[in-house]
Write an enzyme that holds these catalytic residues in place. Structure first.
Site, short mmCIF file in Angstrom:
data_model
loop_
_atom_site.label_atom_id
_atom_site.label_comp_id
_atom_site.label_asym_id
_atom_site.label_seq_id
_atom_site.Cartn_x
_atom_site.Cartn_y
_atom_site.Cartn_z
N SER A 9 0.85 -1.19 0.00
CA SER A 9 0.00 0.00 0.00
C SER A 9 0.88 1.24 0.00
CB SER A 9 -0.90 0.01 1.24
OG SER A 9 -1.49 1.29 1.36
N HIS A 33 -1.46 -1.28 -4.14
CA HIS A 33 -2.69 -0.84 -3.49
C HIS A 33 -2.64 0.68 -3.31
CE1 HIS A 33 -6.23 -1.58 -0.91
NE2 HIS A 33 -5.75 -0.63 -0.12
N ASP A 35 -4.58 3.93 -1.87
CA ASP A 35 -5.63 4.37 -0.95
C ASP A 35 -6.08 5.78 -1.28
OD1 ASP A 35 -6.03 2.15 0.87
OD2 ASP A 35 -3.95 2.49 1.46
N MET A 37 -8.56 8.73 -0.32
CA MET A 37 -9.36 9.20 0.82
C MET A 37 -9.78 10.64 0.57
SD MET A 37 -7.09 7.73 3.96
CE MET A 37 -6.30 6.11 3.90
N HIS A 66 -8.43 1.64 -3.82
CA HIS A 66 -9.36 1.49 -2.69
C HIS A 66 -9.97 2.85 -2.42
CE1 HIS A 66 -9.63 0.58 1.94
NE2 HIS A 66 -10.82 0.73 1.39
N MET A 68 -11.94 5.23 -0.50
CA MET A 68 -12.55 5.58 0.79
C MET A 68 -13.10 6.99 0.65
SD MET A 68 -9.53 3.95 3.13
CE MET A 68 -8.42 3.90 1.73
N MET A 136 -11.49 -4.95 5.63
CA MET A 136 -10.70 -3.98 6.39
C MET A 136 -10.40 -4.59 7.76
SD MET A 136 -10.09 -1.55 4.39
CE MET A 136 -9.08 -0.73 5.64
N ASP A 174 -6.78 -5.90 4.42
CA ASP A 174 -6.10 -4.61 4.42
C ASP A 174 -6.08 -4.00 5.81
OD1 ASP A 174 -5.15 -2.07 3.80
OD2 ASP A 174 -6.92 -1.46 2.65
C1 DX5 Z 1 -6.09 2.18 5.65
C2 DX5 Z 1 -5.73 1.75 4.26
C3 DX5 Z 1 -4.66 0.73 4.20
C4 DX5 Z 1 -3.36 1.14 4.82
C5 DX5 Z 1 -2.81 -0.07 5.52
O1 DX5 Z 1 -7.26 2.91 5.58
O2 DX5 Z 1 -6.86 1.23 3.59
O3 DX5 Z 1 -4.46 0.28 2.86
O4 DX5 Z 1 -2.38 1.56 3.90
O5 DX5 Z 1 -1.67 0.30 6.18
P1 DX5 Z 1 -0.95 -0.69 7.19
O6 DX5 Z 1 -0.51 -1.88 6.39
O7 DX5 Z 1 0.18 0.12 7.72
O8 DX5 Z 1 -1.95 -1.08 8.24
ZN ZN Z 2 -6.56 0.31 1.59
#
Ligand code: DX5
Ligand code: ZN
Length: 217
Positions: A9, A33, A35, A37, A66, A68, A136, A174
């Protein structure tokens, strides 16, 4: 148990040196991956389609986005144009079928995700419509949180349903994945392990990704 996929990620990478950080782990990664947001669905703000378009020029890795965000439907076209391979949307937003239809029309692989406290029955009606089911295992928004082990029961139950119904759905997990938790996730039935801080905050990110894969297998 063999053949887990590793999805670093980039949330934990250096956003000012993404191409370099990705090059360092590319040999150990099966997907990347990403993220996304919006500061509204989750209390953090990251990156969007313009960055995905830049990433696309630097890597052939599958770009696993992903989302969010509160209004993913507003973004799907831009992500497809940017070169995303798949997008994952949250079931907590309500009926995802219109989003799935748009993703299929855009030739995006379809992912559905659920937060740690969301019960598995919320996603079961959609299993035959999706390519990836993302669990999650932390509260979405930030990297570096501790793994929520209760989620493993949902993963195992989803594994049973997917196998019983012979569905072509990959299970992804994740949050809080590292060498210690990866074997638990794989044993419960996860196919794809997302890891951010455990990879990019390690001194040798490629070795860290390899260690997670070995631990899971
Ligand atoms: C959190 C993200 C994850 C995040 C995970 O909201 O969706 O993808 O990067 O990070 P780690 O592996 O550090 O928990
Ligand atoms: Zn994620």
């Amino acid at each position: 148990m063999t053949g887990v996929k590793i999805a670093p990620s980039i949330l934990s990478a250096d956003f000012a040196a993404l191409a370099d950080d990705i090059a360092r782990i590319a040999g150990e990664a099966d997907l990347l991956h990403v993220d996304v947001m919006d500061g509204h669905f989750v209390p953090n703000l990251t990156i969007g389609a313009p960055v995905v378009a830049c990433l696309r020029k630097h890597t052939d890795l599958y770009l696993d986005c992903h989302l969010m965000v509160t209004n993913p439907g507003d973004l799907l076209d831009a992500f497809a144009d940017a070169g995303a391979d798949g997008c994952t949307v949250h079931v907590e937003l309500g009926d995802p079928r219109p989003l799935f239809d748009r993703m299929r029309a855009l030739d995006l692989r379809v992912g559905l995700t659920l937060n740690p406290e969301t019960p598995l029955p919320e996603v079961v009606p959609y299993l035959s419509d999706i390519d990836t089911l993302l669990f999650m295992s932390v509260h979405p928004g930030f990297g570096g949180q501790s793994f929520i082990a209760d989620v493993l029961m949902k993963v195992a139950e989803a594994r049973r349903i997917i196998d019983r119904e012979n569905l072509a759905v990959e299970i992804e997990i994740d949050g809080g994945i590292n060498e210690e938790t990866a074997p638990l996730a794989a044993e419960a039935g996860a196919d794809i392990l997302v890891a951010g801080s455990a990879i990019f905050h390690a001194k040798d990110p490629a070795a860290a990704a390899r260690a997670i894969r070995l631990a899971a297998e």
